[in-house]
Design a protein around this motif. Structure first.
Motif, PDB file in Angstrom:
ATOM      1  N   ALA A   9       1.640  -0.132 -18.757  1.00  8.67           N
ATOM      2  CA  ALA A   9       2.841   0.057 -17.935  1.00  8.67           C
ATOM      3  C   ALA A   9       3.866  -1.002 -18.301  1.00  8.67           C
ATOM      4  O   ALA A   9       3.541  -2.200 -18.323  1.00  8.67           O
ATOM      5  N   ILE A  56       4.888   4.526 -18.481  1.00  5.99           N
ATOM      6  CA  ILE A  56       3.434   4.401 -18.487  1.00  5.99           C
ATOM      7  C   ILE A  56       2.888   5.191 -19.670  1.00  5.99           C
ATOM      8  O   ILE A  56       3.159   6.392 -19.798  1.00  5.99           O
ATOM      9  N   ALA A  59      -2.963  11.263 -12.539  1.00  5.88           N
ATOM     10  CA  ALA A  59      -2.410   9.913 -12.420  1.00  5.88           C
ATOM     11  C   ALA A  59      -1.210   9.968 -11.495  1.00  5.88           C
ATOM     12  O   ALA A  59      -0.431  10.932 -11.518  1.00  5.88           O
ATOM     13  N   ALA A  75       1.780   7.314  -9.160  1.00 11.65           N
ATOM     14  CA  ALA A  75       2.398   5.993  -9.067  1.00 11.65           C
ATOM     15  C   ALA A  75       3.137   5.861  -7.737  1.00 11.65           C
ATOM     16  O   ALA A  75       3.670   6.842  -7.203  1.00 11.65           O
ATOM     17  N   LEU A 118       2.152  11.785 -11.901  1.00 12.37           N
ATOM     18  CA  LEU A 118       2.602  11.721 -13.293  1.00 12.37           C
ATOM     19  C   LEU A 118       2.108  12.918 -14.091  1.00 12.37           C
ATOM     20  O   LEU A 118       2.839  13.481 -14.902  1.00 12.37           O
ATOM     21  N   TYR A 138       8.448   6.782 -14.897  1.00 15.60           N
ATOM     22  CA  TYR A 138       8.455   6.738 -13.431  1.00 15.60           C
ATOM     23  C   TYR A 138       9.730   6.044 -12.987  1.00 15.60           C
ATOM     24  O   TYR A 138      10.038   4.923 -13.416  1.00 15.60           O
ATOM     25  N   ILE A 156      -0.243   2.103 -10.264  1.00 19.58           N
ATOM     26  CA  ILE A 156      -0.539   3.365 -10.958  1.00 19.58           C
ATOM     27  C   ILE A 156      -2.027   3.652 -10.763  1.00 19.58           C
ATOM     28  O   ILE A 156      -2.873   2.812 -11.120  1.00 19.58           O
ATOM     29  N   CYS A 191      -5.287   6.118 -11.631  1.00 12.62           N
ATOM     30  CA  CYS A 191      -5.799   7.082 -12.606  1.00 12.62           C
ATOM     31  C   CYS A 191      -7.249   7.417 -12.250  1.00 12.62           C
ATOM     32  O   CYS A 191      -7.980   6.564 -11.735  1.00 12.62           O
TER      33      CYS A 191
END
Length: 387
Positions: A6, A24, A45, A47, A99, A115, A140, A142
């Motif tokens: 990131a 990202i 994912a 954010a 994302l 983002y 973030i 994931c």
């Protein structure tokens, strides 16, 4: 294995109201020593930006928080909780943004996602004090299929300039010159105008100069005068002042000037009634000034410091703290003849009566251009994890 990187688009310092942009990148690295490489899969994912508030239990009495929302992710591993595992309370958060879903990366392949989010203007500034802390982070999240969520946090700093919230940008800008060969998103255009407006407001507020004269005196008489040309500054500027002791009736032996912040807890959140405030010294100047007619000082306001602000829990104020040591005797008795010969030498007295007193002068400290503050930020613009 997938590497997640990131990177903030423009340093780790922002003004409240600006647009934070972060790129990202997800990469499936191709190792030279690997004989059999395979594709990697990520389920999703997301954010989100949040502000974490932490208070010292010895100094701040906070109302009990809602325990029903405590670490929801412990029960459901598919729930994205950006502040999971962190101390304190999440007092501000933006809506989460997805994302992607079901990302497949072949060996050596990488994909990047942008983002963007506007930082709330009604939040507190970033602050690490003795009693409370306000910390901003971009998180973030994931997740692989049938695996726990991995969190990548990117801390950043937020400066708050009052007055930007109520400013209305003109709606009709058709007459403004434009370049048809350049495409500029509306959000970035407004963000640029916001930074320009903040710079203009700060310049107007801190460039006004007027002579401020203060008489320095104690119970025995006048010590001198103090002169300062302004009391409103930006972080990164120098506070400059001058002394004139030539017109004083009382000799000044020594003075010191400290640039301080005063951190006070609001009355309803104080742990004890009449709780004293906390002081932090950012710069100090000390000088011996016996038989000195004029003197001056210059104290830098650190770019890493927090401008003055007030929330429902804490207030931060800036001031100059002066301390003076004066003689209890006349100026002529501060020296004695060391020899009766033709070549006269003078020596300081071994003992003398002194008086001490202090004085506080409030000043106002505002933010500065966030790009300038980024040069001394303790945060990195780039963070990464491996999942």
């Amino acid at each position: 294995m997938i590497e997640v990187l990131a990177k903030l688009g423009r340093g780790p310092v922002f003004l409240a109201g600006e647009v934070l942009e972060c790129v990202i990148t997800f990469t499936n690295p191709l190792s030279a020593s690997s004989t059999s490489a395979s594709s990697e899969m990520l389920a999703w994912a997301s954010a989100q930006i949040h502000c974490q508030f932490h208070a010292s239990e010895n100094r701040v009495a906070l109302p009990p928080s809602d325990g029903s929302k405590h670490d929801v992710q412990a029960e459901n591993e598919t729930v994205f909780v950006p502040n999971r595992g962190e101390r304190g309370q999440c007092i501000l958060s933006t809506p989460p943004k997805i994302l992607f879903c079901d990302l497949r990366l072949d060996p050596g392949e990488s994909k990047s996602y942008s983002y963007c989010e506007t930082l709330p203007v009604d939040g507190p500034p970033s602050f690490r004090g003795q009693s409370v802390k306000y910390v901003y982070k971009l998180t973030i999240g994931c997740q692989r299929v049938n695996s726990p969520i991995k969190l990548l946090r990117v801390p950043f700093r937020v400066l708050v300039l009052h007055g930007l919230k109520d400013y209305q940008f003109p709606q009709d800008e058709a007459v403004a010159p434009s370049n048809p060969f350049l495409e500029e998103e509306e959000g970035l255009k407004k963000d640029s105008r916001l930074a320009d407006l903040a710079t203009e407001l700060l310049m107007v507020a801190t460039s006004r100069r007027s002579l401020h004269l203060y008489n320095i005196s104690n119970t025995r008489g006048k010590v001198g005068t103090f002169c300062i040309f302004k009391t409103v500054y930006k972080i990164g500027e120098d506070v400059i002042g001058t002394f004139n002791f030539s017109e004083g009736d009382i000799p000044c032996l020594q003075f010191s000037v400290s640039l301080q912040t005063e951190e006070g807890i609001q009355e309803e959140f104080q742990r004890r009634r009449g709780q004293p405030v906390s002081f932090t010294v950012h710069a100090r100047h000390q000088e011996s000034c016996l038989h000195t007619a004029q003197s001056s000082f210059s104290l830098p306001i650190p770019l890493s410091s927090t401008p003055g602000f007030t929330t429902n829990v804490v207030s931060l104020k800036w001031r100059l703290h002066f301390e003076f040591v004066t003689s209890g005797e006349s100026a002529g008795t501060c020296l004695v003849r060391g020899s009766q010969s033709e070549a006269v030498t003078w020596a300081g007295v071994e003992q003398m009566e002194v008086d001490t007193f202090s004085w506080d002068l409030p000043i106002k400290v505002l933010p500065t251009n966030p790009i300038l503050a980024s040069y001394v930020s303790q945060f990195s613009s780039t963070n990464s994890i491996t999942i």
